[in-house]
Structures are given as structure tokens and as C-alpha cells.
Motif scaffolding. Structure first.
Motif, PDB file in Angstrom:
ATOM      1  N   ALA A 213       0.831  -1.267   0.210  1.00  0.00           N
ATOM      2  CA  ALA A 213      -0.004   0.119  -0.046  1.00  0.00           C
ATOM      3  C   ALA A 213       1.022   1.342  -0.036  1.00  0.00           C
ATOM      4  O   ALA A 213       0.614   2.186  -0.855  1.00  0.00           O
ATOM      5  CB  ALA A 213      -0.820  -0.023   1.249  1.00  0.00           C
TER       6      ALA A 213
ATOM      7  N   VAL B 189      -5.581  -7.513  -3.397  1.00  0.00           N
ATOM      8  CA  VAL B 189      -6.165  -6.020  -3.154  1.00  0.00           C
ATOM      9  C   VAL B 189      -7.569  -6.335  -3.546  1.00  0.00           C
ATOM     10  O   VAL B 189      -8.084  -6.713  -4.568  1.00  0.00           O
ATOM     11  CB  VAL B 189      -5.625  -4.870  -3.892  1.00  0.00           C
ATOM     12  CG1 VAL B 189      -6.359  -3.810  -3.493  1.00  0.00           C
ATOM     13  CG2 VAL B 189      -4.150  -4.990  -3.751  1.00  0.00           C
TER      14      VAL B 189
ATOM     15  N   LEU C 237      -4.679  -0.417  -2.401  1.00  0.00           N
ATOM     16  CA  LEU C 237      -5.685  -0.553  -1.266  1.00  0.00           C
ATOM     17  C   LEU C 237      -7.122  -1.011  -1.640  1.00  0.00           C
ATOM     18  O   LEU C 237      -7.242  -0.714  -2.805  1.00  0.00           O
ATOM     19  CB  LEU C 237      -5.757   0.814  -0.753  1.00  0.00           C
ATOM     20  CG  LEU C 237      -4.484   1.174   0.023  1.00  0.00           C
ATOM     21  CD1 LEU C 237      -4.360   2.699   0.363  1.00  0.00           C
ATOM     22  CD2 LEU C 237      -4.213   0.449   1.268  1.00  0.00           C
TER      23      LEU C 237
ATOM     24  N   SER D 173       2.855   1.698  -3.380  1.00  0.00           N
ATOM     25  CA  SER D 173       2.013   2.248  -4.540  1.00  0.00           C
ATOM     26  C   SER D 173       1.435   3.538  -4.207  1.00  0.00           C
ATOM     27  O   SER D 173       1.277   4.396  -5.242  1.00  0.00           O
ATOM     28  CB  SER D 173       0.633   1.328  -4.562  1.00  0.00           C
ATOM     29  OG  SER D 173      -0.281   1.187  -3.390  1.00  0.00           O
TER      30      SER D 173
ATOM     31  N   VAL E   9      -3.829   3.064  -6.278  1.00  0.00           N
ATOM     32  CA  VAL E   9      -3.082   2.493  -4.907  1.00  0.00           C
ATOM     33  C   VAL E   9      -3.524   0.948  -4.813  1.00  0.00           C
ATOM     34  O   VAL E   9      -4.502   0.633  -4.982  1.00  0.00           O
ATOM     35  CB  VAL E   9      -3.263   3.515  -3.794  1.00  0.00           C
ATOM     36  CG1 VAL E   9      -2.700   4.910  -4.035  1.00  0.00           C
ATOM     37  CG2 VAL E   9      -4.512   3.510  -3.361  1.00  0.00           C
TER      38      VAL E   9
END
Length: 319
Positions: free
Chosen positions: A174, A314, A270, A177, A268
Motif C-alpha cells: 500500500a 487487493v 488498497l 503504491s 493504489v
């Protein structure tokens, strides 16, 4: 699920066949490229970090010629870009009609999906950042010059950010990114400098309009008519003052700011909530956001994340 984990790898050329090992490493990390070795003894080493297609490699290479042919381009089908940050030594780089000499302090931005030639007679060290296709506004990337303007403070910030990606330790997927996406944001800005602010009332109105649009873009109720009212001018006048300053139309500017902000939040490793991002960045519905995103980047948000983070776990949160 979308796959994405942080990985790092250290590489040194094989003592028995350094040329073959470097060729194979380049093929795996970058793609097909022809090599012309300038000395019997050759050594190279590299340190790579990646999360999905977010990749940065620090490398040192002995004297070498790199040539990426049309055949190499066709075999890869890779239309991404690269940012080269020289650390030591100098090299010559050619692509299309452009030919430049690079050394520390001078950044090189080029299209991996086009033939190129890079040569250096001595050992060099550099960072090479993979810039995924569509991670930048396509028109900006296409129009970009080979050399980025090192006089701009934004370039120094960009170089610092890329160096930090390599120098920092203990990255999570995370965090890496997020930092990588920040570097892409700086690069995108560097490729699209804001028009110079002129003098006079019309120029002042244009800058006030741009600032108001950026401030209120998150509100889906805001329209060009409302921006014009905030400025105390008519909607037609708003269009004219923005056009005279080199900006796009008020509606296009609003939409571009919204979709690019949402794109940064999606880039990202996440979990993401598509509905929430669309609403918070000023779109009246997720459907309208998907339409605007596809028009701007040429693919859906879900497809972008699948390509970007192929291989790390993710939660996409995107249908």
C-alpha cells in the motif's frame, strides 16, 4: 480479488555468461531489446522493486548499446512509457527525430512502444521507472519531449520522489503504491504545465475561474453556470476567458479534474469503494464516473486496476 504484493529483487550478472544473464534479466523486467556489447568483460547489477506494474529499477551497466527494434515492439505489445533518472555517467538516447545526451540532473522520458537506441561508452548508473499505459493523460504523454525541463522545481521534486522509492526500506504494498502514484502525479504535472498567467482582467478572471473549479470540483452540483455566477460574469464570458488563457471549456475542465483525482485514488494497492470515490470526486453517479473515466483513459476503472495490480491481493471493490 486483484493481486498485488510488494516485491524486491537484487540481481548481478552471471560470471560464466554475463551478457546472456543481463539480456534475460532485461527481457523479464522491461521487455525485448537488442544488446551490443562493447568489451569482452561486462558486468551489470540491479535492484528492482515493484507492486504489480508499478516498478522502479536501479541499475549499473558496463559499456553497452541498447536497441529496441520495431520487431521487439511488436513482439511485446507494450505501449507503456519509461522515465530514466541518470545517477552516474552519461549516455546517448535516440527516439524518433530526437537525439540527446543525458547525465545526472537531466531526466529522460520515452515511449517503450516505439523503437529506440541508447548507447554509453563507459559504466553508468541510473533509475528506470515503468510508467504504465494510461496512468498519465494520453495526449500529454504522446506530446511529451524526450528531455524534461530540469530548470522547473517540479522536475527536482519528481527526481527526489523517484530516488526515495529506491532508497526507502520496509515498504508495504500500500505505501509503495501510494508513493509511486505520487511520482506519477508529479510526472503528469510536469508533462502538462499550466498556461502562463497573463496580465489584465481577463487573465485574472481565468485564473480565478480555474482555482474555483479546482476548489469546488468535488461537489457534483457545481456547474459552469455556477462558477460564472461566483465570478460575477456570464457563462459565455467564462468560456471565453478560459479559452483565451489556453484552458479547455469550463465543463471539460471540471470533468477532467474530477476524473484525474479519482484516478489517483484508484491507483493504489488498497481496497477501494467505487461508489464512494465517484461521489466524493463530484460525479452524480458511479455510471457517469465510469463513462467519464473510459472517455478520458480509454478503459474502465476496473480494467485499469486489473492491469496495474495483476498479482497482488487487493480487494477491488469495483464491479
Amino acid at each position: 480479488m486483484i493481486g498485488a504484493e510488494y516485491r524486491r529483487e537484487t540481481f548481478s550478472t552471471d560470471d560464466e555468461d554475463p551478457a546472456a544473464s543481463w539480456c534475460e534479466y532485461l527481457r523479464q523486467r522491461q521487455g525485448s531489446v537488442g544488446l551490443g556489447f562493447r568489451a569482452d568483460e561486462f558486468r551489470s547489477d540491479a535492484y528492482a522493486q515493484d507492486v504489480g506494474r508499478f516498478q522502479v529499477v536501479k541499475f549499473t551497466s558496463g559499456a553497452l548499446d541498447y536497441q529496441r527494434s520495431r520487431r521487439d515492439v511488436r513482439s511485446d505489445g507494450d505501449n507503456s512509457y519509461r522515465l530514466l533518472v541518470p545517477l552516474r555517467g552519461r549516455f546517448e538516447f535516440e527516439q524518433g527525430d530526437s537525439r540527446e545526451i543525458f547525465q545526472p540532473g537531466k531526466l529522460c522520458f520515452f515511449h517503450w512502444g516505439r523503437p529506440l537506441l541508447m548507447t554509453h561508452a563507459d559504466t553508468i548508473s541510473a533509475l528506470i521507472l515503468t510508467v504504465p499505459e494510461r496512468s498519465l493523460e494520453p495526449g500529454r504523454a504522446e506530446r511529451a519531449s524526450l528531455v524534461l525541463d530540469e530548470k522547473r522545481p517540479l522536475m527536482r521534486m519528481l527526481e527526489t520522489q523517484v530516488r526515495m522509492l529506491v532508497e526507502a526500506e520496509d515498504w508495504t504494498a500500500a505505501d509503495f503504491s501510494v508513493a509511486f502514484a505520487s511520482a506519477l502525479t508529479l510526472l503528469d504535472g510536469a508533462l502538462n504545465p499550466a498556461p502562463a498567467i497573463g496580465s489584465g482582467k481577463r487573465a485574472l478572471d481565468a485564473e480565478r475561474a480555474r482555482l474555483l473549479i479546482e476548489e469546488h470540483a468535488h461537489d457534483h452540483r457545481v456547474t459552469p453556470k455556477m462558477i460564472a455566477a461566483m465570478l460575477g460574469i456570464g457563462e459565455r464570458t467564462l468560456y471565453k476567458v478560459l479559452q483565451s488563457a489556453g484552458y479547455s471549456s469550463p465543463g471539460t475542465l471540471l470533468r477532467t479534474i474530477r476524473v484525474e483525482r479519482a484516478h489517483r485514488r484508484l491507483s493504489v494497492a488498497l481496497p477501494v469503494d467505487m461508489d464512494r470515490i465517484a461521489f466524493e470526486e463530484g460525479f452524480p453517479s458511479t455510471r457517469r464516473f465510469r463513462e467519464a473515466y473510459r472517455e478520458h483513459y480509454g478503459q474502465t476503472p476496473a480494467r485499469m486496476r486489473e492491469q496495474l495490480f495483476a498479482g497482488a491481493r487487493v480487494e477491488s471493490g469495483i464491479d
